[in-house]
Design a protein around this motif. Structure first.
Motif, short mmCIF file in Angstrom:
data_model
loop_
_atom_site.label_atom_id
_atom_site.label_comp_id
_atom_site.label_asym_id
_atom_site.label_seq_id
_atom_site.Cartn_x
_atom_site.Cartn_y
_atom_site.Cartn_z
N GLU A 119 -34.61 23.51 -2.37
CA GLU A 119 -35.21 24.58 -3.17
C GLU A 119 -35.56 24.10 -4.58
N THR A 120 -36.26 24.97 -5.32
CA THR A 120 -36.69 24.60 -6.65
C THR A 120 -35.56 24.70 -7.67
N ASP A 121 -34.58 25.57 -7.42
CA ASP A 121 -33.43 25.57 -8.31
C ASP A 121 -32.13 25.73 -7.53
N VAL A 122 -31.06 25.37 -8.20
CA VAL A 122 -29.73 25.32 -7.59
C VAL A 122 -29.36 26.65 -6.93
N PHE A 123 -29.59 27.73 -7.68
CA PHE A 123 -29.16 29.04 -7.20
C PHE A 123 -29.90 29.43 -5.91
N ALA A 124 -31.22 29.19 -5.90
CA ALA A 124 -32.01 29.55 -4.72
C ALA A 124 -31.54 28.76 -3.50
N ASP A 125 -31.15 27.50 -3.72
CA ASP A 125 -30.72 26.69 -2.59
C ASP A 125 -29.44 27.23 -1.98
N GLN A 172 -22.24 14.94 6.48
CA GLN A 172 -22.12 13.77 5.62
C GLN A 172 -23.33 13.74 4.68
N TYR A 173 -23.12 13.32 3.46
CA TYR A 173 -24.17 13.31 2.44
C TYR A 173 -24.95 14.63 2.44
N PRO A 174 -24.28 15.75 2.22
CA PRO A 174 -24.96 17.06 2.33
C PRO A 174 -26.01 17.24 1.26
N GLU A 175 -25.95 16.44 0.17
CA GLU A 175 -26.94 16.62 -0.89
C GLU A 175 -28.35 16.28 -0.41
N HIS A 176 -28.46 15.57 0.72
CA HIS A 176 -29.79 15.23 1.25
C HIS A 176 -30.51 16.42 1.87
N GLN A 177 -29.82 17.55 1.99
CA GLN A 177 -30.46 18.70 2.62
C GLN A 177 -30.97 19.70 1.58
N LEU A 178 -30.73 19.43 0.30
CA LEU A 178 -31.19 20.35 -0.75
C LEU A 178 -32.71 20.35 -0.78
N GLU A 201 -32.07 17.26 -10.61
CA GLU A 201 -31.70 16.83 -11.95
C GLU A 201 -30.20 16.56 -12.07
N LEU A 202 -29.44 16.96 -11.06
CA LEU A 202 -27.98 16.86 -11.15
C LEU A 202 -27.49 15.47 -10.80
N SER A 203 -26.23 15.21 -11.14
CA SER A 203 -25.62 13.94 -10.76
C SER A 203 -25.22 13.98 -9.29
N GLY A 204 -24.86 12.83 -8.71
CA GLY A 204 -24.51 12.76 -7.30
C GLY A 204 -23.39 13.72 -6.91
N GLY A 205 -22.33 13.72 -7.72
CA GLY A 205 -21.19 14.58 -7.42
C GLY A 205 -21.55 16.05 -7.52
N VAL A 217 -16.97 25.96 -6.57
CA VAL A 217 -17.09 24.50 -6.60
C VAL A 217 -17.25 23.98 -8.03
N GLY A 218 -17.13 24.88 -9.01
CA GLY A 218 -17.11 24.46 -10.40
C GLY A 218 -18.45 24.05 -10.97
N ILE A 219 -19.52 24.74 -10.56
CA ILE A 219 -20.84 24.49 -11.17
C ILE A 219 -21.05 25.56 -12.25
N PRO A 220 -21.20 25.15 -13.51
CA PRO A 220 -21.35 26.13 -14.58
C PRO A 220 -22.66 26.90 -14.49
N ARG A 221 -22.66 28.09 -15.08
CA ARG A 221 -23.78 29.02 -14.95
C ARG A 221 -25.09 28.44 -15.48
N GLU A 222 -25.02 27.61 -16.52
CA GLU A 222 -26.28 27.12 -17.10
C GLU A 222 -27.00 26.14 -16.16
N MET A 223 -26.35 25.70 -15.12
CA MET A 223 -27.01 24.79 -14.18
C MET A 223 -27.73 25.55 -13.07
#
Lengths: 285, 266
Positions: A98-104, A90-96, A143-147, A130-136
């Motif tokens: 790393e310094t960037d999305v890809f590394a995480d 539940q609320y998996p975003e709380h476990q992020l 920096e990302l939104s909740g979703g 999961v539909g995250i574009p490459r530039e992110m």
């Protein structure tokens, strides 16, 4: 059977005066390639059960078998199990972290000890799913939104390429649009990869349309384990334990009671509309 | 693993001790601690132990919970004992190589263990029978006179109660994040010291972020309720001494007198 749960019970705070049974004699078979909805109230034991499936909790009584092998056995490789049975909390975003999305997203496959190219390949694939574009990819997760954060966190588990994916309330706390997006992506994932998905929720509407099977939990026990139509037929019993069938079920049952010969088994709006059309055309004649 | 920490863990039950005014318990604990260091004779310590046993009995908190706090200071006790045993000058008892155990050293070590044990258990009784909020309320009221010296008593008390309130929350959060990272294949239990320290990063970063998030939420909630510090703030349940509180003060006084008498006469 990929996973078999055999008479599992679990006690919280074992040996303490406040100990209580969180799971009570659970038996389940989870095959490959099935979409399962797990429904239950807060405190019904659904999250506890899910944490048993990848060996994070050990049953007080009973056994769990993965591919026929007892997962609490001493020589069983639980790290391997956790890569095969992916659990998104539940609320998996709380476990992020790393310094960037890809590394995480790389964190999971890296823990499996894979070569670098394989790790990056898997991470890219998972983020795409999961539909995250490459530039992110190079952005900080914060920096990302909740979703978006949540989808990155789900990708973190997907990158381990599990055979069974458990999602614990993946839509909790999201707005309707974020909710739709997540559920859509899960459906697409099912279509593409045919992995088994267990979707834990307390809302019937979330799962009703798409799952092959619904498991209803109440007070640590399995109340129903059947195809959606059969489960919703018990809508009065479901209400008694504080759950509800989809709106459609109520409308169809109300119509039937007022004398229209509609199909009360309809669970989706399309099915309901179809059944109603049939009835009206019969009346019209 | 993380649940062994009893600090600020209130044990919910109903007893005379639980219902006492927190000021009585704070003052009583302080006086009890001082009494432990007043005289050095075995009868005095026996009296202190008996007094504590009686209080524990009345408080209806299982003895198990008291001892749980001891585990964390076991190391400290061990060091104290070692130093006292070997470094106290006096009549030699045993000599091993260059180290000498003296009669006075043994005496000091034994008394130190008794004192520290009673001290820790004594303060556990207070934290186990008083809710953190009550405790800080009592502290705020007791330190009230310091306000005249411009000491921010209310702010300190508020910070303490918030800190205490956050301990169980953060423990739970740690447990959750740990499990979530383990589900992604993280390994917290094996490897050498450096590997283990590195393995903590995926745990600590989310934990810090979550602590900040919660602190932010709490600050927002407090401001939404017009919190502006202690000035002019009234309490829903002001602390007022009742009869049993005065009796408790008398009991503590009686204990102190006995302790002093035992120290002087025996």
């Amino acid at each position: 059977m990929a996973l078999k749960v055999d008479h599992v019970s679990y006690l919280y705070e074992e040996g303490m005066p406040l100990s209580r049974k969180a799971l009570d004699d659970i038996c389940l078979d989870i095959p490959q390639d099935q979409f399962i909805g797990v429904i239950g109230h807060t405190g019904s034991g659904k999250s506890t059960l899910m944490q048993h499936l990848n060996g994070l909790l050990t049953p007080t009584e009973g056994h769990i078998y993965y591919m026929g092998r007892d997962i609490s056995a001493k020589d069983f490789d639980r790290k391997m199990l956790r890569s095969k049975v992916g659990l998104v909390f539940q609320y998996p975003e709380h476990q992020l972290f790393e310094t960037d999305v890809f590394a995480d997203v790389c964190f999971g496959p890296k823990n499996l000890g894979l070569p670098k190219e394989e790790i990056e390949g898997r991470a890219g694939e998972a983020l795409e799913k999961v539909g995250i574009p490459r530039e992110m990819y190079s952005m900080s997760p914060f920096e990302l939104s909740g979703g978006q954060k949540r989808r990155v966190a789900i990708a973190g588990v997907l990158a381990m390429q599990p055979e069974i994916l458990i999602l614990d309330e993946p839509t909790a706390g999201l707005d309707p649009r974020g909710r739709e997006e997540i559920l859509d992506q899960i459906r697409q994932l099912r279509r593409q990869t045919h992995i088994t998905v267990l979707l834990v929720s307390h809302s019937m509407e979330d799962v009703a349309e798409y799952v092959d099977r619904i498991i209803v939990m109440n007070q640590g026990r399995i109340m129903y384990d059947d195809v959606p139509k059969a489960v919703f037929a018990h809508y009065r019993e479901l209400e008694q334990v504080g759950l509800a069938a989809p709106q459609v079920t109520y409308i169809m049952n109300a119509l039937k009671e007022s004398g229209l010969e509609v199909d009360t088994q309809a669970t989706t709006i399309q099915e309901a509309a179809c059944s109603l059309r049939k009835v009206f055309s019969a009346v019209g004649r | 693993m993380l649940r062994d920490i009893t600090l600020g863990q209130y044990y919910q039950t109903d007893s005379v001790i639980h219902r006492l005014d927190p000021r009585v318990k704070l003052g009583g604990t302080l006086l009890y601690m001082i009494s432990l260091f007043l005289f050095e004779n075995i009868w005095g310590h026996l009296l202190a132990a008996l007094f504590l046993a009686a209080v524990i009995r009345i408080s209806r908190v299982p003895f198990r919970f008291m001892v749980r706090g001891m585990k964390t200071i076991l190391f400290l006790i061990l060091i104290t004992v070692t130093f006292n045993l070997f470094l106290t000058p006096g009549e030699a008892l045993v000599t091993v190589w260059k180290l000498t155990i003296t009669r006075e050293g043994v005496r000091m070590a034994v008394f130190m263990v008794i004192r520290l044990t009673l001290l820790i258990i004594g303060s556990s009784v207070m934290t186990l029978t008083t809710t953190p909020n009550n405790l800080t309320d009592g502290l705020e009221k007791m330190l009230g006179p310091l306000k005249l010296l411009k000491v921010p008593v209310h702010e300190v008390a508020m910070m303490m109660s918030i800190a205490l309130r956050f301990i169980p929350i953060l423990l739970e959060e740690t447990d959750k994040i740990m499990k979530a990272q383990m589900a992604r294949g993280a390994d917290f239990d094996t490897g050498n010291l450096i590997q283990r320290a590195k393995a903590l990063v995926p745990l600590l970063v989310p934990l810090f972020i979550s602590a900040f998030r919660r602190a932010n939420d709490l600050a927002m909630a407090m401001e939404a309720r017009c919190y502006r510090g202690g000035e002019g703030r009234t309490k829903m349940k002001p602390l007022i001494y009742r009869r049993c509180d005065y009796i408790a003060y008398l009991v503590i006084l009686a204990y102190l007198v006995c302790k002093v008498l035992a120290g002087v006469l025996l």
